[in-house]
Structures are given as C-alpha cells and as structure tokens.
Scaffold this motif. Structure first.
Motif, PDB file in Angstrom:
ATOM      1  N   ILE A  95       0.862  -1.178   0.000  1.00  0.00           N
ATOM      2  CA  ILE A  95       0.000   0.000   0.000  1.00  0.00           C
ATOM      3  C   ILE A  95       0.901   1.232   0.000  1.00  0.00           C
ATOM      4  CG2 ILE A  95      -1.749   1.316   1.260  1.00  0.00           C
ATOM      5  CD1 ILE A  95      -2.730  -1.291   2.481  1.00  0.00           C
ATOM      6  N   ASP A  96       0.705   2.104  -0.969  1.00  0.00           N
ATOM      7  CA  ASP A  96       1.535   3.305  -1.073  1.00  0.00           C
ATOM      8  C   ASP A  96       1.557   4.079   0.241  1.00  0.00           C
ATOM      9  OD1 ASP A  96       2.251   2.803  -3.643  1.00  0.00           O
ATOM     10  OD2 ASP A  96       1.362   4.624  -4.493  1.00  0.00           O
ATOM     11  N   GLY A  97       2.761   4.461   0.663  1.00  0.00           N
ATOM     12  CA  GLY A  97       2.894   5.249   1.873  1.00  0.00           C
ATOM     13  C   GLY A  97       3.040   4.429   3.143  1.00  0.00           C
ATOM     14  N   LYS A  99       4.979   1.083   5.133  1.00  0.00           N
ATOM     15  CA  LYS A  99       6.153   0.233   5.100  1.00  0.00           C
ATOM     16  C   LYS A  99       5.734  -1.235   5.089  1.00  0.00           C
ATOM     17  CE  LYS A  99       9.247   3.420   7.534  1.00  0.00           C
ATOM     18  NZ  LYS A  99      10.124   3.603   8.722  1.00  0.00           N
ATOM     19  N   GLY A 100       6.459  -2.026   4.321  1.00  0.00           N
ATOM     20  CA  GLY A 100       6.163  -3.444   4.264  1.00  0.00           C
ATOM     21  C   GLY A 100       4.828  -3.716   3.598  1.00  0.00           C
ATOM     22  N   ARG A 101       4.309  -4.920   3.822  1.00  0.00           N
ATOM     23  CA  ARG A 101       3.023  -5.303   3.238  1.00  0.00           C
ATOM     24  C   ARG A 101       1.932  -5.294   4.301  1.00  0.00           C
ATOM     25  NH1 ARG A 101       3.512  -9.630  -1.650  1.00  0.00           N
ATOM     26  NH2 ARG A 101       5.071  -8.487  -2.850  1.00  0.00           N
ATOM     27  N   SER A 102       0.722  -5.003   3.859  1.00  0.00           N
ATOM     28  CA  SER A 102      -0.419  -4.901   4.768  1.00  0.00           C
ATOM     29  C   SER A 102      -1.612  -5.639   4.188  1.00  0.00           C
ATOM     30  CB  SER A 102      -0.800  -3.430   4.974  1.00  0.00           C
ATOM     31  OG  SER A 102       0.297  -2.643   5.373  1.00  0.00           O
ATOM     32  N   LYS A 103      -2.635  -5.781   5.000  1.00  0.00           N
ATOM     33  CA  LYS A 103      -3.894  -6.316   4.499  1.00  0.00           C
ATOM     34  C   LYS A 103      -4.556  -5.263   3.620  1.00  0.00           C
ATOM     35  CE  LYS A 103      -4.755  -9.356   8.440  1.00  0.00           C
ATOM     36  NZ  LYS A 103      -5.736  -9.816   9.442  1.00  0.00           N
ATOM     37  N   ILE A 104      -5.146  -5.700   2.521  1.00  0.00           N
ATOM     38  CA  ILE A 104      -5.701  -4.753   1.554  1.00  0.00           C
ATOM     39  C   ILE A 104      -6.839  -3.934   2.152  1.00  0.00           C
ATOM     40  CG2 ILE A 104      -7.440  -6.291   0.526  1.00  0.00           C
ATOM     41  CD1 ILE A 104      -6.470  -5.161  -2.236  1.00  0.00           C
ATOM     42  N   ASN A 105      -7.498  -4.455   3.182  1.00  0.00           N
ATOM     43  CA  ASN A 105      -8.614  -3.697   3.756  1.00  0.00           C
ATOM     44  C   ASN A 105      -8.148  -2.462   4.526  1.00  0.00           C
ATOM     45  OD1 ASN A 105      -7.569  -4.934   6.047  1.00  0.00           O
ATOM     46  ND2 ASN A 105      -9.547  -5.616   6.830  1.00  0.00           N
ATOM     47  N   ALA A 106      -6.820  -2.318   4.726  1.00  0.00           N
ATOM     48  CA  ALA A 106      -6.298  -1.135   5.418  1.00  0.00           C
ATOM     49  C   ALA A 106      -6.125   0.057   4.483  1.00  0.00           C
ATOM     50  CB  ALA A 106      -4.960  -1.462   6.078  1.00  0.00           C
ATOM     51  N   ALA A 107      -6.170  -0.170   3.176  1.00  0.00           N
ATOM     52  CA  ALA A 107      -5.936   0.923   2.230  1.00  0.00           C
ATOM     53  C   ALA A 107      -6.921   2.063   2.440  1.00  0.00           C
ATOM     54  CB  ALA A 107      -6.007   0.400   0.798  1.00  0.00           C
ATOM     55  N   THR A 119      -4.649   0.925  -4.788  1.00  0.00           N
ATOM     56  CA  THR A 119      -4.067  -0.339  -4.343  1.00  0.00           C
ATOM     57  C   THR A 119      -4.551  -1.500  -5.204  1.00  0.00           C
ATOM     58  OG1 THR A 119      -3.939   0.500  -2.070  1.00  0.00           O
ATOM     59  CG2 THR A 119      -3.781  -1.879  -2.373  1.00  0.00           C
ATOM     60  N   VAL A 120      -5.839  -1.525  -5.502  1.00  0.00           N
ATOM     61  CA  VAL A 120      -6.378  -2.585  -6.363  1.00  0.00           C
ATOM     62  C   VAL A 120      -5.841  -2.438  -7.780  1.00  0.00           C
ATOM     63  CG1 VAL A 120      -8.492  -3.531  -7.393  1.00  0.00           C
ATOM     64  CG2 VAL A 120      -8.449  -2.900  -4.967  1.00  0.00           C
ATOM     65  N   ARG A 121      -5.729  -1.197  -8.247  1.00  0.00           N
ATOM     66  CA  ARG A 121      -5.172  -0.942  -9.582  1.00  0.00           C
ATOM     67  C   ARG A 121      -3.769  -1.521  -9.704  1.00  0.00           C
ATOM     68  NH1 ARG A 121      -4.523   4.720  -9.644  1.00  0.00           N
ATOM     69  NH2 ARG A 121      -6.740   4.934 -10.070  1.00  0.00           N
ATOM     70  N   GLN A 122      -2.947  -1.292  -8.676  1.00  0.00           N
ATOM     71  CA  GLN A 122      -1.575  -1.791  -8.705  1.00  0.00           C
ATOM     72  C   GLN A 122      -1.515  -3.306  -8.528  1.00  0.00           C
ATOM     73  OE1 GLN A 122       0.122   0.660  -5.605  1.00  0.00           O
ATOM     74  NE2 GLN A 122       0.673   2.293  -7.025  1.00  0.00           N
TER      75      GLN A 122
END
Length: 301
Positions: A95-97, A99-107, A119-122
């Motif tokens: 997720i832009d901005g 650090k590391g990887r996160s769950k997509i629901n945090a976007a 995030t979905v686009r990327q």
C-alpha cells in the motif's frame, strides 16, 4: 464477529441496481444532484468500478475505517454481462505510503476510497478509476422493496453479539428460503461458521448477489427502485460521472442474469509474524485478470 460489517455481496448487487436503474431514472425525472466526479461522457458500452463495503456504522463515520468487503465489477451492456471479482479483505499487498506489506482492507483506512482504488489498480495491473462505497443500512431497505431474495442457506446459522449496536442476533435454518431485509442482513453478516472462513462467506455473498440481481431486474420491481433514491444518497458514495450513471441506467435492464460471472482472487491463508494474511496465487490471478478484465490491463499481465 464485529458489530460493523459490510457485505461485499450485497454491495455489488445493490449498487448495481440502484446506481444503474433507480438513480438514473429518478435523476432524469426529478433533478436530484449528481454524484461527485467529472461529468464527462463515457463512450464505452461498459464500466469498471470497485465496490467498497466500509467497516463503519454509516458513511458519516467511515473516516479511518477499513473495508469489510471489496469487489471489482465490470458491467458490459454489449455482451449483457457482469463480471465480479471478490477480493478477500486479508489479501497481503503493498500500500503506497506504508512500510512493508499490509492487508488490503487497510488501504481505505489510510487514504480513503482513492487509495483503495489505487491499491487494487496496482495489485491487478488494471486501468481503474471508479468506486462505489456503501454502508449496510441500504441492504434491508432494498431487499424489502423488491419483496425479498430467495437463497439456499447452506447450514444452520446462529450467532449472538449483545455488544453490537444494535445488538446482533443471527438465527437462520438450513434450506432454500426467501429472506426479507432483516434476514438478508443476518445471512450476509454470518462469518464464523464456515469451514473455509472468509472464502465460504464470499461464496454466500456471491450467491446472494446473483439472486438479488435476478429478483430486482424483474419488470414488476424496476418500477419500485426509484423510491430507493433517498436511501441511496444517504448510504452510497461514488465518483462515477452522472453521464455514465444515466447511460447505464437507461440500458441496465438488458443485463442477462445468465451472464453473471463470479470469481475470487485465488490463494490461501497464512500466518506471518503472528498475523493472519491471505496470500494470493500470482500466476492464477494473472489468468483470471486476463479473462475477466483483459481490455483494462495496463502492464504485462
């Protein structure tokens, strides 16, 4: 189970029906204000948008909230079809901005619907600009407006959460039945009893979605949907341009319910550093993206 929840499924179906039929019809005849977004003409006979269900009591409280459900939806009036890709909320992504990887629901929590779309686009490598965001209140009203939705309840469903606001009681029996608005919410809220966790819930949501669309598109119900417009404006936020909404509304009845294609991002659950994630299968995902959304690909997928 959390007290705040949004079902990916009801989202897509309701937004699809209300946005493309009820809203367009009502606006043409009553002059209600248009949704946000540039009102530019859409020359294509289809639209791609991200459906977001927000983990908040209503849209006035959605700032900083995670998405409870996400679905990518393509409506094509030329083929009379709808393609829907469910995105598990625990999908591990960049997720832009952050650090590391996160769950997509945090976007959404970190950057609203715009960051969720980005995030979905990327993740999928698609040209994606539009979103439709809703809270769960609209479900009950819409289901009751069309006389209920017939679904197969795969198992007895029982759950209580007295701390929820309002208190939550789910009590459904196994079998095929017509669910009214309140029971539909119970069906969509049920989460803990599926053997394969969130994937089982997604399948139930997809079943509900298809049944809702079939019911809502019946001629007798098309005339009832405009009365849902006030609820739409209370409980739905979208950046789809008015010209596109109007065009889709006037043609939405052409949709063939036999051409509703439902899929889910493939993958498996995995614990990483004490956190449960959904790890997607990149090769299988690339295949699905090409099949469902090939015209929108912007990279080498």
């Amino acid at each position: 189970m959390k007290k705040n929840f949004l079902k990916a499924f009801f989202i897509s179906l309701i937004c699809f029906i209300l946005a493309y039929i009820g809203i367009g019809y009502f606006i043409l005849n009553n002059g209600i204000k248009s949704p946000r977004g540039k009102d530019s003409a859409n020359n294509k006979n289809e639209i791609l948008f991200l459906l977001l269900g927000i983990d908040a009591q209503d849209l006035t409280q959605e700032k900083g909230a995670r998405t409870d459900t996400m679905m990518l939806v393509k409506v094509n009036l030329s083929t009379e079809g709808v393609d829907i890709l469910s995105i598990p909320r625990d999908t591990r992504v960049n997720i832009d901005g952050r650090k590391g990887r996160s769950k997509i629901n945090a976007a959404h929590a970190h950057g609203g619907p715009e960051l969720a779309v980005k995030t979905v686009r990327q993740l999928l490598g698609l040209e994606l600009d539009y979103y439709v965001k809703v809270d769960y209140k609209i479900v009950e009203e819409a289901v009751d407006a069309i006389g209920g939705v017939e679904v197969e309840v795969s198992q007895d469903m029982y759950y209580e959460d007295p701390s929820a606001d309002p208190p939550l009681v789910i009590d459904l029996k196994e079998g095929r039945q017509v669910l009214d608005g309140q029971k539909s919410l119970q069906f969509l809220r049920f989460r803990k009893g599926y053997k394969d966790a969130d994937l089982g819930r997604i399948r139930a949501q997809q079943q509900f979605m298809k049944a809702f669309i079939e019911q809502a598109l019946r001629p007798k119900n098309l005339f009832k949907l405009p009365r849902m417009v006030p609820s739409y404006y209370r409980n739905v936020d979208t950046n789809i341009p008015m010209s596109t909404l109007t065009k889709m509304a006037l043609s939405a009845r052409k949709i063939n319910t036999d051409n509703i294609n439902l899929s889910t991002i493939p993958g498996n659950g995995k614990w990483i550093d004490g956190v449960s994630y959904y790890i997607y299968d990149e090769n299988q995902l690339n295949i699905i993206v090409r099949e469902m959304f090939g015209d929108y690909i912007y990279d080498n997928r």
